[in-house]
Design a protein around this motif. Structure first.
Motif, mmCIF file in Angstrom:
data_model
loop_
_atom_site.group_PDB
_atom_site.id
_atom_site.type_symbol
_atom_site.label_atom_id
_atom_site.label_comp_id
_atom_site.label_asym_id
_atom_site.label_seq_id
_atom_site.Cartn_x
_atom_site.Cartn_y
_atom_site.Cartn_z
ATOM 1 N N VAL A 69 0.822 -1.211 0.000
ATOM 2 C CA VAL A 69 0.000 0.000 0.000
ATOM 3 C C VAL A 69 0.852 1.257 0.000
ATOM 4 O O VAL A 69 0.654 2.163 -0.811
ATOM 5 C CB VAL A 69 -0.962 0.011 1.210
ATOM 6 N N SER A 70 1.835 1.337 0.908
ATOM 7 C CA SER A 70 2.686 2.525 0.957
ATOM 8 C C SER A 70 3.624 2.581 -0.246
ATOM 9 O O SER A 70 3.970 3.668 -0.724
ATOM 10 C CB SER A 70 3.487 2.548 2.261
ATOM 11 N N ALA A 71 4.021 1.415 -0.754
ATOM 12 C CA ALA A 71 4.917 1.391 -1.912
ATOM 13 C C ALA A 71 4.229 1.953 -3.152
ATOM 14 O O ALA A 71 4.872 2.581 -3.999
ATOM 15 C CB ALA A 71 5.388 -0.034 -2.178
ATOM 16 N N ARG A 72 2.938 1.732 -3.261
ATOM 17 C CA ARG A 72 2.206 2.263 -4.416
ATOM 18 C C ARG A 72 2.333 3.779 -4.478
ATOM 19 O O ARG A 72 2.625 4.350 -5.526
ATOM 20 C CB ARG A 72 0.734 1.861 -4.320
ATOM 21 N N LEU B 224 5.808 4.779 -5.513
ATOM 22 C CA LEU B 224 6.029 4.606 -6.949
ATOM 23 C C LEU B 224 5.361 5.723 -7.746
ATOM 24 O O LEU B 224 5.904 6.190 -8.753
ATOM 25 C CB LEU B 224 5.505 3.240 -7.405
ATOM 26 N N GLU B 225 4.178 6.143 -7.299
ATOM 27 C CA GLU B 225 3.468 7.221 -7.986
ATOM 28 C C GLU B 225 4.253 8.527 -7.919
ATOM 29 O O GLU B 225 4.362 9.257 -8.913
ATOM 30 C CB GLU B 225 2.076 7.413 -7.374
ATOM 31 N N VAL B 226 4.792 8.832 -6.755
ATOM 32 C CA VAL B 226 5.578 10.062 -6.596
ATOM 33 C C VAL B 226 6.816 10.008 -7.485
ATOM 34 O O VAL B 226 7.155 10.981 -8.175
ATOM 35 C CB VAL B 226 5.985 10.251 -5.119
ATOM 36 N N ALA B 227 7.485 8.863 -7.501
ATOM 37 C CA ALA B 227 8.702 8.730 -8.300
ATOM 38 C C ALA B 227 8.420 8.815 -9.793
ATOM 39 O O ALA B 227 9.182 9.411 -10.555
ATOM 40 C CB ALA B 227 9.391 7.407 -7.973
ATOM 41 N N ALA B 228 7.295 8.220 -10.212
ATOM 42 C CA ALA B 228 6.946 8.219 -11.634
ATOM 43 C C ALA B 228 6.285 9.517 -12.079
ATOM 44 O O ALA B 228 6.282 9.854 -13.262
ATOM 45 C CB ALA B 228 6.030 7.038 -11.946
ATOM 46 N N GLY B 229 5.707 10.247 -11.121
ATOM 47 C CA GLY B 229 5.029 11.494 -11.447
ATOM 48 C C GLY B 229 3.675 11.289 -12.097
ATOM 49 O O GLY B 229 3.107 12.215 -12.692
ATOM 50 N N VAL B 230 3.121 10.077 -11.993
ATOM 51 C CA VAL B 230 1.802 9.778 -12.569
ATOM 52 C C VAL B 230 1.018 8.912 -11.591
ATOM 53 O O VAL B 230 1.594 8.234 -10.731
ATOM 54 C CB VAL B 230 1.924 9.038 -13.928
ATOM 55 N N SER B 231 -0.310 8.923 -11.743
ATOM 56 C CA SER B 231 -1.149 8.060 -10.930
ATOM 57 C C SER B 231 -1.106 6.643 -11.491
ATOM 58 O O SER B 231 -1.053 6.454 -12.712
ATOM 59 C CB SER B 231 -2.594 8.568 -10.916
ATOM 60 N N LEU B 232 -1.136 5.660 -10.610
ATOM 61 C CA LEU B 232 -1.098 4.268 -11.013
ATOM 62 C C LEU B 232 -2.424 3.596 -10.676
ATOM 63 O O LEU B 232 -2.993 3.841 -9.605
ATOM 64 C CB LEU B 232 0.045 3.537 -10.306
ATOM 65 N N ASP B 233 -2.913 2.793 -11.573
ATOM 66 C CA ASP B 233 -4.158 2.075 -11.334
ATOM 67 C C ASP B 233 -3.925 1.029 -10.248
ATOM 68 O O ASP B 233 -3.094 0.130 -10.406
ATOM 69 C CB ASP B 233 -4.630 1.402 -12.626
ATOM 70 N N GLU B 234 -4.664 1.140 -9.147
ATOM 71 C CA GLU B 234 -4.421 0.275 -7.999
ATOM 72 C C GLU B 234 -4.662 -1.195 -8.329
ATOM 73 O O GLU B 234 -3.846 -2.064 -7.989
ATOM 74 C CB GLU B 234 -5.306 0.710 -6.828
#
Length: 226
Positions: free
Chosen positions: A185-188, A191-201
């Motif tokens: 959960v926290s890794a998601r 990853l979003e912050v690092a990628a700069g985009v929202s990720l589909d959960e």
């Protein structure tokens, strides 16, 4: 001569005391446990107090004390119900008559799904239940841990019998899988912050389940030298 005036006794300022006869018990014990479980979906156990639970259910905090006496007892009851819910899910996933590899992946997948739904479940066990001096809390965490370790032991023994797995400590495998599942959960968000985009959960969760399963299987599979 001073005129005597009858006055009502002054009430002290502060919160009025609520006696047992004044407590509205129309909201039952199970409802309060379920409300606390819902809170655990969005907040850590350290933030959950009788006042927070009472506010979320629209009852007086005295009702929490009436049923549970204190916060620690409430959290033990919550952990017990969640543990039962987890056990039922695991038993359902383990009833497949597949290979040891399939059973192991099913258990990993179930654990990741449950942790995604209740991201603070293991934090509840690690910070509140494991450190509690309450005999009921100690008995529960012992039972829950032993049950999980035994399940992995059963799968590993089946894998050894099939010639698919090598020998391994089931308790350490249990700890490793719990750690990987809990961090999802926290890794998601990381990853979003690092990628700069929202990720589909949902998509990320399925990819993560496949990844962890592959990672664990490659760790437990029998080697040519074994």
């Amino acid at each position: 001569m001073n005129e005597q005036v009858n006055q009502e006794p002054k009430r002290s300022r502060g919160r009025p005391r609520v006696g047992a006869e004044d407590i509205d018990t129309s909201v039952g014990k199970d409802a309060l446990i379920d409300a606390t479980i819902d809170l655990l979906k969005t907040m850590p156990p350290s933030a959950i107090t009788p006042v927070v639970v009472a506010r979320s259910t629209g009852v007086h905090p005295s009702l929490i004390r009436y049923y549970f006496h204190n916060r620690a007892t409430l959290l033990v009851a919550v952990a017990e119900k969640l543990a039962q819910r987890f056990a039922a899910q695991f038993e359902a996933s383990a009833q497949s008559e597949g290979t040891a590899e399939e059973r192991l992946c099913a258990r990993i997948s179930t654990l990741i799904d449950l942790n995604a739904t209740y991201p603070f479940f293991h934090q509840l066990f690690a910070t509140e239940i494991a450190n509690s001096e309450d005999p009921a809390a100690r008995a529960m965490i012992t039972q829950f841990t032993n049950r999980g370790t035994a399940a992995y032991g059963s799968i590993l023994r089946a894998g050894l019998g099939e010639g698919a797995f090598r020998g391994m400590d089931p308790s350490l495998l249990y700890v490793a899988v719990v750690g990987m599942s809990e961090f999802f959960v926290s890794a998601r968000r990381q990853l979003e912050v690092a990628a700069g985009v929202s990720l589909d959960e949902a998509e990320l969760r399925e990819a993560y389940k496949a990844f962890v399963c592959d990672l664990v299987l490659n760790g437990v599979r029998a080697r040519k030298t074994d």
